[in-house]
Design an enzyme around this catalytic site. Structure first.
Site, PDB file in Angstrom:
ATOM      1  N   ASN A 107      41.541  39.533  47.573  1.00 30.26           N
ATOM      2  CA  ASN A 107      42.094  39.864  46.302  1.00 30.26           C
ATOM      3  C   ASN A 107      43.019  40.819  46.333  1.00 30.26           C
ATOM      4  O   ASN A 107      42.761  41.835  47.030  1.00 30.26           O
ATOM      5  CB  ASN A 107      40.726  40.274  45.372  1.00 30.26           C
ATOM      6  CG  ASN A 107      41.094  40.805  44.175  1.00 30.26           C
ATOM      7  OD1 ASN A 107      41.293  39.969  43.357  1.00 30.26           O
ATOM      8  ND2 ASN A 107      41.089  42.048  43.938  1.00 30.26           N
ATOM      9  N   GLU A 108      44.121  40.653  45.840  1.00 33.34           N
ATOM     10  CA  GLU A 108      45.278  41.999  45.662  1.00 33.34           C
ATOM     11  C   GLU A 108      45.567  42.417  47.140  1.00 33.34           C
ATOM     12  O   GLU A 108      45.457  43.527  47.232  1.00 33.34           O
ATOM     13  CB  GLU A 108      44.890  42.790  44.634  1.00 33.34           C
ATOM     14  CG  GLU A 108      44.699  42.020  43.603  1.00 33.34           C
ATOM     15  CD  GLU A 108      44.481  43.020  42.314  1.00 33.34           C
ATOM     16  OE1 GLU A 108      43.963  44.381  42.497  1.00 33.34           O
ATOM     17  OE2 GLU A 108      44.576  42.864  40.966  1.00 33.34           O
TER      18      GLU A 108
ATOM     19  N   GLN B 217      31.718  45.594  41.446  1.00 37.07           N
ATOM     20  CA  GLN B 217      32.049  46.140  40.275  1.00 37.07           C
ATOM     21  C   GLN B 217      30.968  45.900  39.184  1.00 37.07           C
ATOM     22  O   GLN B 217      30.726  46.773  38.228  1.00 37.07           O
ATOM     23  CB  GLN B 217      33.194  45.625  39.864  1.00 37.07           C
ATOM     24  CG  GLN B 217      34.589  46.441  40.476  1.00 37.07           C
ATOM     25  CD  GLN B 217      35.914  45.793  40.032  1.00 37.07           C
ATOM     26  OE1 GLN B 217      36.123  44.769  40.576  1.00 37.07           O
ATOM     27  NE2 GLN B 217      36.475  46.520  39.372  1.00 37.07           N
TER      28      GLN B 217
ATOM     29  N   HIS C 177      36.465  40.688  47.721  1.00 36.52           N
ATOM     30  CA  HIS C 177      37.285  41.577  46.567  1.00 36.52           C
ATOM     31  C   HIS C 177      37.117  43.002  47.112  1.00 36.52           C
ATOM     32  O   HIS C 177      36.238  43.724  46.647  1.00 36.52           O
ATOM     33  CB  HIS C 177      36.570  41.260  45.352  1.00 36.52           C
ATOM     34  CG  HIS C 177      37.343  41.775  44.296  1.00 36.52           C
ATOM     35  ND1 HIS C 177      37.728  40.761  43.145  1.00 36.52           N
ATOM     36  CD2 HIS C 177      37.650  42.958  43.649  1.00 36.52           C
ATOM     37  CE1 HIS C 177      38.388  41.357  42.217  1.00 36.52           C
ATOM     38  NE2 HIS C 177      38.220  42.867  42.475  1.00 36.52           N
TER      39      HIS C 177
HETATM   40  O1  IFM Z   1      39.226  46.056  38.599  1.00 36.10           O
HETATM   41  C1  IFM Z   1      40.160  45.591  38.888  1.00 36.10           C
HETATM   42  C2  IFM Z   1      40.060  44.352  39.944  1.00 36.10           C
HETATM   43  O2  IFM Z   1      39.105  44.833  40.801  1.00 36.10           O
HETATM   44  C3  IFM Z   1      41.245  44.089  40.724  1.00 36.10           C
HETATM   45  N1  IFM Z   1      42.390  43.834  39.733  1.00 36.10           N
HETATM   46  C4  IFM Z   1      42.579  44.978  38.692  1.00 36.10           C
HETATM   47  C5  IFM Z   1      41.586  45.158  38.171  1.00 36.10           C
HETATM   48  C6  IFM Z   1      41.968  46.167  36.774  1.00 36.10           C
HETATM   49  O3  IFM Z   1      42.207  47.423  37.407  1.00 36.10           O
END
Ligand code: IFM
Length: 439
Positions: free
Chosen positions: A187-188, A49, A143
């Site tokens: 991540n998530e 990002q 991520h």
């Molecule tokens: O930008 C994302 C991130 O990569 C993961 N968690 C949520 C953020 C906002 O949407």
């Protein structure tokens, strides 16, 4: 900062929070407040990002095929690959002491089994820049973005993804773990389940769009097995992701037994409405297996919260029409943070780290209110005895918000995408003031 000291700091905090691990009854709320000086206060980013030109990754590939779900390509992003020193010293200048960032698998292992010492050295320099500034590095091993070769092999849908991820974790840990303060594996990882539930991915229209994107990825990559995380069905990846987390955790701990390692979960504050609400069903569907895995393996659990969902007997209930909204038209509901740290601690009995929390807004005053309201909820949960290790805001920089591109503004710092000039917003200094006052 010396390694042993950093670890001792954490273990001290960990022991204290673990000692408090039975949630006291609500009547205990009035007792004297006691917050650890080791509480982490920081901001988070993720490689794809912000770094720019992550050309070996599956996301870069998916941005560049047709049809694509990406409205904009990441391109140079914030050019943080070259500007990390400026970013870390900015974070420090606000009064923050923790930087969560991810290492990019596709840079470190550009082809299967071939590890780049130059890229590992690069991330070593990022960690050293943290150290120079007295900032604690919290490192995410993955991520979302993966090497293009990994997704061409079928990505997380294939059981061999588990060994591939564990091998990568081992290599990264050997080179970098000694400089890390804490680490998270994935991540998530339950994001696809959340998306299924919210957007009804199985509806005919969304299924057709997904099928077209998969087909385009398979044709463009020449691999009939091509599957990236964002294109996968949740059921096809869930078991492998859980095993990858477990094996990744074991690989890191084998190299660095005292490094605290967890997983960062996307935790929605599901609130049941009315008799027969499906709230428990949805919690089990999205979080159940992950909370059990975290309870089994993690030293702490990363909680990433952005709001709540109301759940009735028929499923999702829209937020009240009168609700305040953010720029993504989602409800403004910062109280969700306190609720989700309680929920995760009750389920896992592990210390919690808020590894992401934030708001997409072009109104920085709304962000400042959000920070204050979210921290108030967090503090109440801590007063009730929930062991919270720190608060890491999402995000340091306005950045590439995946398929939405650059228009959602989650950052504490604005970035000019042509000159890469960084302009801190008032919320950055506000968060720093809150951090100083917290301790
Ligand atoms: O930008 C994302 C991130 O990569 C993961 N968690 C949520 C953020 C906002 O949407």
């Amino acid at each position: 900062m010396n390694d042993t000291l950093k670890r001792r700091d954490f273990l001290g905090a960990g022991a204290a929070v673990l000692a408090a691990s039975a949630l006291p009854s609500r009547s205990a709320q009035g007792r004297a407040r006691k917050y650890s000086n080791d509480f982490l206060f920081g901001a988070a980013t993720a490689g794809h990002q912000i770094e720019g030109n992550n050309t070996n990754s599956d996301i870069w590939f998916l941005e560049n095929i047709k049809p694509t779900r990406f409205g904009t390509r990441s391109g140079d992003a914030c050019d943080s690959y070259h500007r990390y020193e400026e970013d870390i010293s900015l974070l420090k200048s606000f009064g923050l002491d923790t930087y969560r960032f991810s290492v990019e698998w596709s840079r470190i292992e550009p082809s299967p089994g071939q590890f780049s010492n130059a890229e590992l050295d690069y991330y070593k320099r990022v960690i050293e820049a943290c150290d120079k500034n007295g900032v604690r590095p919290v490192v995410t091993f993955n991520h979302f973005s993966c090497p293009q070769w990994f997704s061409a092999l079928g990505g997380w849908t294939k059981p061999r993804s588990v060994d591939l991820f564990a091998r990568y974790c081992d290599r990264v840990a050997r080179q970098l773990a000694s400089g890390m303060h804490m680490a998270t594996t994935l991540n998530e990882p339950q994001l696809r389940r959340i998306q299924h539930w919210i957007a009804g991915l199985n509806s005919a229209a969304s299924r057709a769009t997904l099928d077209r994107q998969r087909e385009a990825a398979r044709t463009a990559s020449g691999s009939p097995e091509y599957m990236a995380f964002h294109l996968a069905d949740d059921d096809a990846v869930q078991a492998n992701l859980i095993n990858a987390h477990k094996q990744g955790y074991a690989a890191i701990k084998a190299v660095a037994p005292t490094l605290p390692v967890g997983v960062s979960l996307a935790v929605v504050d599901y609130q049941g409405i009315g008799d027969g609400s499906r709230v428990n069903e949805i919690r089990e569907y999205v979080d159940g297996a992950w909370l059990r895995a975290a309870a089994e393996t993690c030293d702490f659990v990363g909680v990433q919260n952005y709001g709540r969902d109301l759940v009735g007997p028929k499923g999702l209930i829209p937020a009240p029409a009168s609700a305040e909204r953010n720029m993504l038209t989602l409800e403004y509901y910062p109280a969700a943070l306190g609720n989700t740290v309680r929920y995760v601690f009750e389920a896992t009995r592990k210390p919690v780290l808020v590894s992401e929390n934030g708001i997409a807004t072009s109104d920085d005053g709304q962000r400042i209110r959000y920070i204050d309201d979210a921290l108030a909820g967090l503090r109440s949960a801590m007063d009730e005895g929930v062991p919270v290790l720190g608060y890491i805001h999402w995000t340091l920089l306005d950045n590439f918000e995946w398929s939405l591109g650059y228009w959602p503004k989650f950052g504490l710092v604005a970035v000019d995408l042509k000159t890469f000039a960084r302009t801190p917003k008032p919320s950055a200094y506000h968060l720093g003031r809150r951090a100083r006052a917290w301790k």
